[in-house]
Design a protein around this motif. Structure first.
Motif, mmCIF file in Angstrom:
data_model
loop_
_atom_site.group_PDB
_atom_site.id
_atom_site.type_symbol
_atom_site.label_atom_id
_atom_site.label_comp_id
_atom_site.label_asym_id
_atom_site.label_seq_id
_atom_site.Cartn_x
_atom_site.Cartn_y
_atom_site.Cartn_z
ATOM 1 N N ILE A 197 -5.586 2.988 1.308
ATOM 2 C CA ILE A 197 -5.322 4.404 1.602
ATOM 3 C C ILE A 197 -5.379 5.223 0.317
ATOM 4 O O ILE A 197 -6.221 6.093 0.151
ATOM 5 C CB ILE A 197 -3.963 4.584 2.312
ATOM 6 N N SER A 198 -4.466 4.945 -0.607
ATOM 7 C CA SER A 198 -4.484 5.586 -1.917
ATOM 8 C C SER A 198 -3.636 4.755 -2.857
ATOM 9 O O SER A 198 -2.654 4.134 -2.433
ATOM 10 C CB SER A 198 -3.937 7.016 -1.843
ATOM 11 N N GLN A 199 -3.996 4.753 -4.136
ATOM 12 C CA GLN A 199 -3.232 3.967 -5.100
ATOM 13 C C GLN A 199 -1.888 4.609 -5.410
ATOM 14 O O GLN A 199 -0.942 3.919 -5.765
ATOM 15 C CB GLN A 199 -4.036 3.790 -6.389
ATOM 16 N N SER A 200 -1.814 5.928 -5.282
ATOM 17 C CA SER A 200 -0.552 6.605 -5.559
ATOM 18 C C SER A 200 0.480 6.261 -4.491
ATOM 19 O O SER A 200 0.200 6.355 -3.291
ATOM 20 C CB SER A 200 -0.759 8.124 -5.596
ATOM 21 N N ILE A 201 1.651 5.837 -4.933
ATOM 22 C CA ILE A 201 2.722 5.449 -4.018
ATOM 23 C C ILE A 201 3.150 6.653 -3.181
ATOM 24 O O ILE A 201 3.375 7.744 -3.694
ATOM 25 C CB ILE A 201 3.926 4.892 -4.805
ATOM 26 N N ASP A 202 3.283 6.421 -1.875
ATOM 27 C CA ASP A 202 3.604 7.525 -0.964
ATOM 28 C C ASP A 202 4.339 6.946 0.237
ATOM 29 O O ASP A 202 4.064 5.825 0.664
ATOM 30 C CB ASP A 202 2.296 8.198 -0.517
#
Length: 410
Positions: free
Chosen positions: A268-273
């Motif tokens: 999805i995305s590497q940034s933690i969310d």
């Protein structure tokens, strides 16, 4: 006593939607440590194999997934098609015999989709070296010569006699299951037909040599063309184009249980969310539902984790992901459902940091994770030890379950 112990270490089987051993349910809390064979080759690192088994066992982990391949590279098991390094094979013998000492069963993967440890690109290279006209790594799935290379490897591994305990691999209950391939993908054929034909052929081939062990594919779990109503659960649109098809791939002869991986931080995305946690839950619930209602088989979430290299990473978030996986599984376990277990990616002992891909968990250095894992192991042990298969969760033992600590949490 020896006979009793031997009987207790029974071959894992499948009955409907659940794993069983000795006619009792077997729910799995496990882990991955892929490099065990390579470390066991060298006497200076062999002790790390025992160390990781000891530490995993101490928190109740009972299944380890690891590689039974290393093709054409450093410390290769298979140096060329059907040419093996006996010292490396003896190292795999050691891994299996050592796992048994710690009552840890093994899921052994037979080849990689990726080039790490050789994998399908190495098989294609061998084919080219032999003069075959190959244009893509995906020719691995369709070219008859490359299929024969893979079959020969399967036959050699399954018929191997362990030099430490004299047990043939295909007869050893220490082995939980054979995995056809780690994360197979065939992006050159998004219809999924090419990979489907390979899975159908190889699952039956493994069973023809070893009808006693369970077989799984090693899929990541992406929904494909056969289930357009389920692709909404995929992490991205690309997942529909890699030639895999969760329902279709598993709905065949020879495959005993479903495999799914969970990597919100790379899909999805590497940034933690926080949206990652919602994805983990919906991804798991959709596959558990499909395993129960469509496939009629158990499902294991064979890899999941959070990388310390992700932007915004913090240890409490990783704890939340692991807890989310465990809670979602327990919701299925309580009902005797298809959610059969999960395998952390990945558990390492101390002093192996140079192998860390960002996902490594050293249990002795992460007390919060050790506590979460240990509590989940105890919860699963409740079901595994007190409930026989025939009771189907409705027997007189119910009152004993209610008296146990943590039962309300269960």
């Amino acid at each position: 006593m020896a006979d009793m112990e031997e009987n207790a270490w029974a071959m894992v089987q499948k009955q409907g939607k659940q794993f069983v051993a000795n006619n009792r349910p077997l729910y799995v809390n496990g882990f991955n440590t892929y490099w065990l064979m390579v470390f066991a080759v060298d006497q200076s690192t062999r002790a790390k194999v025992s160390e990781v088994f000891q530490q995993a066992s101490s928190v109740g982990l009972t299944v380890c997934r690891t590689w039974a391949f290393n093709d054409g590279q450093w410390r290769a098991l298979q140096k060329a098609p059907s040419v093996y390094d006996e010292d490396v094979f003896k190292a795999l013998d050691f891994v299996i015999s050592e796992a048994r000492k710690y009552k840890i069963r093994l899921i052994l993967s037979l080849i990689n989709n990726w080039d790490s440890y050789g994998g399908k690109p190495q098989y294609v290279k061998w084919g080219k070296d032999a003069g075959l006209n190959l244009t893509s790594d995906d020719d691995f799935f369709s070219h008859p010569t490359l299929r024969s290379y893979y079959k020969a490897h399967v036959k050699t591994v399954l018929n191997r006699v362990n030099t430490f305990n004299n047990i043939t691999y295909k007869d050893d209950p220490t082995i939980f299951a054979w995995e056809l391939m780690n994360e197979p993908r065939c992006p050159s054929d998004s219809s999924g037909d090419k990979l489907q034909e390979w899975i159908e052929e190889m699952a039956v081939y493994v069973k023809s040599i070893d009808p006693n062990h369970l077989v799984e594919i090693g899929l990541e779990g992406f929904y494909g063309p056969s289930t357009p109503n389920r692709v909404q659960f995929n992490p991205n649109t690309y997942a529909q184009q890699v030639g895999t098809d969760f329902i279709r791939n598993h709905n065949i002869l020879g495959v005993d249980f479903a495999s799914v991986h969970i990597y919100a931080d790379s899909w999805i995305s590497q940034s933690i969310d926080d949206s990652h946690l919602k994805f983990v839950k919906s991804w798991m619930e959709s596959h558990i539902e499909d395993a129960e209602k469509v496939l009629g088989m158990p499902v294991i979430f064979g890899e999941y984790g959070v990388s310390t290299k992700d932007p915004g990473y913090n240890s409490s978030y990783r704890d939340k992901v692991i807890s989310t996986v465990y809670t979602t599984l327990l919701n299925s376990t309580k009902k005797g459902g298809s959610g059969a277990g999960s395998l952390l990616w990945q558990v390492f002992p101390e002093g192996t940091d140079y192998m860390d891909d960002g996902y490594a968990i050293v249990l002795s250095k992460t007390p919060s994770i050790s506590n979460i894992v240990s509590l989940h192991s105890k919860r699963l042990a409740t079901f595994n030890s007190l409930c026989s298969w025939k009771c189907r969760w409705g027997c007189k033992k119910k009152h004993r379950l209610e008296e146990l600590d943590h039962h309300d949490e269960l």
